[in-house]
Design an enzyme around this catalytic site. Sequence first.
Site, PDB file in Angstrom:
ATOM      1  N   HIS A   1     -11.568  -6.411   8.349  1.00 46.04           N
ATOM      2  CA  HIS A   1     -12.253  -6.204   7.068  1.00 46.04           C
ATOM      3  C   HIS A   1     -13.565  -5.465   7.292  1.00 46.04           C
ATOM      4  CE1 HIS A   1      -9.524  -9.451   5.838  1.00 46.04           C
ATOM      5  NE2 HIS A   1      -9.734  -9.082   4.592  1.00 46.04           N
TER       6      HIS A   1
ATOM      7  N   GLU B   1       0.816  -1.216   0.000  1.00 42.17           N
ATOM      8  CA  GLU B   1       0.000   0.000   0.000  1.00 42.17           C
ATOM      9  C   GLU B   1       0.848   1.263   0.000  1.00 42.17           C
ATOM     10  OE1 GLU B   1      -0.620  -2.744   1.623  1.00 42.17           O
ATOM     11  OE2 GLU B   1      -2.587  -3.296   0.839  1.00 42.17           O
TER      12      GLU B   1
END
Length: 665
Positions: free
Chosen positions: A472, A405
Amino acid sequence: MATTTKSAMSFQAEGLAKKKQLKLYEDLLRPRMIEEKMLILLRQGRISKWFSGIGQEAISVGATNALLDDEFIFTMHRNLGVFTTRRLPLTRLFAQWQGKLSGYTNGRDRSFHFGAPEHHIVGMISHLGPQLALAGGVGLAHKLAGEGRVALAFTGEGGTSEGDFHEALNTAAVWQLPVIFIIENNGYGLSTPTSEQYRCETLADRAIGYGMRSEIIDGNNVVEVYNTIHRLAGEMRQNPEPVLVECRTFRMRGHEEASGTKYVPQEYFDEWSKRDPLDNFEQYLLAEKVLSSRKIKSLRDKIKKEIEAGLEEAYAEDAIVPNLAKEMGDIYAAADAEDVAPGTDTQEMRFVDAVSDGLREGMRKHDRLVLMGQDIAEYGGVFKITDGFVKEFGKERVRNTPLCESAIVGAGLGLSIKGWKAMMEMQFADFVSCGFNQIVNNLAKLHYRWGQRADVVIRMPAGGGVGAGPFHSQTNEAWFFHTPGLKIVYPSSPEDAKGLLLASLADPNPVLFFEHKALYRSNSAEVPTGYYTTPIGKAQLVEEGDEASIITYGMGVHWAKKVTEELGISADILDLRSLLPLDYEAIETTVRKTSRVLILHEATMIGGVGGELSAHISEHLFEYLDAPVMRVASLDTPVPFAKSLEAQFLPHIRLRESLEKLVSY
Ligand SMILES: Cc1ncc(C[n+]2csc(CCOP(=O)(O)OP(=O)(O)O)c2C)c(N)n1
């Protein structure tokens, strides 16, 4: 003054014109003389901090001379020689170090922490490693446009231990980006010797693991640095690929002047002082009769005058008188596109399709927009938002990324520096923590620091209620809400998702774009077709009533609608739509109207957006209130996995009771 003893180093300068050799010498001399002056000023207490590059100048000077003027260089704290070789006006450089208005950051950042776009230089942020991925982004822009150019980034050997080094080199290798990564291996990272920094035999060996070429060279030999970088850059302009160059050198002074050098054995200084890059090259040029003592004197006189004139001018400039409006006004880059109203044609779309449609319209509108993310190309992304995009826009603009990322956010910033736009899809908003530093320290602060746009949108599939557990499910907008320079957008409807996404892509600032995963396939509505934008920073009253105001966003809007309907309560429901900037006017209007406020969000309570809103309302609208401002948010725990636990965690089971309490207060 020069004597003609034999140089301790050998210089392969046969292929270099005498003029070039003299230029290299002058370019080495200038930063050395500036530094010597700075050390005097430091002792006089006239400057506060100095990071010395004495002994390492040949790397900056050789590399900069080997590049074309329009090739970007990403500098660190010991690369004064890059700035002086590219001939930045000394007055401005000194003004920068003194925190004056005419410096490169208007007094907002210190030392070498600035960019000079007109000289194709991008300075570091203090965190060292993040710099490397930006060079990758510039390399990507070169490659996409077929410009036949390279980018060059410096790091110390200490910086190579950061994850950012790995991410940047791996990405550059996978994408075959024309980037020269230079490690200045100077023996120490602050007080840490190389033996405590890495275990591999040479840092250049790491290139093998990335599948890239590497070289080890004498960083004190300006000709060797020049010849190496000149050769590599020439090859890479034809055939883009990254290369790692380890320059062996030594830090002749402390990490910064105040920190001393007690931890460095004296014999190292004795040994390396014999290999001084300036003295040795001078001896060589004198012996080769390229240089004379007279020429040295005239160069020294000339540079001394330049330094003194620059210093005089910089010292004469008054200290900055703060201008509040200017400080606040420079947080964001000004928009360069007007908002576009939607047409009358509509089509029913699910939330997920509206995001996809917005992204497709954005790609058609901006031909220099690049999409990046894990599995977003042929696979279409884990939520299938970019399904079919490769077919329409090609793999160059719809890029699968390695699993990293930080480097991808950094690459987006690099693209932006070259005038491109970037959209990065976080596979799940939770994973943004791995790109956090780039977002909050690089993207967010860049425009304020030196006027550079960070034209990057980060899409954040967020939110719980999907039984996905702590990693998540988060809605983590509050992590960023505290960071000036970012924009945060959080749509609740398909129409807004499309319009706000297109506005975000048009906006030259960094935007975190939250999409609630649970809305993707459960929420549908009529959505205008074609291109339109929904203005960022404007809330929307989605329901009107007079008993209370519910201020919310994202999934909260749907919970609020459901509960007011169930309870038969007549309430204003204000959908904030954007959290940064906030629409204070709309907030104040509804509070004045109903005098009772409930703030609802899915994110956990403590330090959430609701706390800020509540404080603002209490401070500015106290006399309008008939009840305390109430907040309903998720529990202050991680998001639990089991259905029953998650149901307890989420705020809507507490919403009904709080709303009843509010209206009956
Ligand atoms: C992420 C981060 N951790 C720690 C520091 C503090 N720090 C500044 S420079 C430095 C040493 C850097 O060593 P190296 O990369 O070898 O560069 P050099 O100073 O030797 O040129 C450290 C630990 C920092 N700036 N950033």
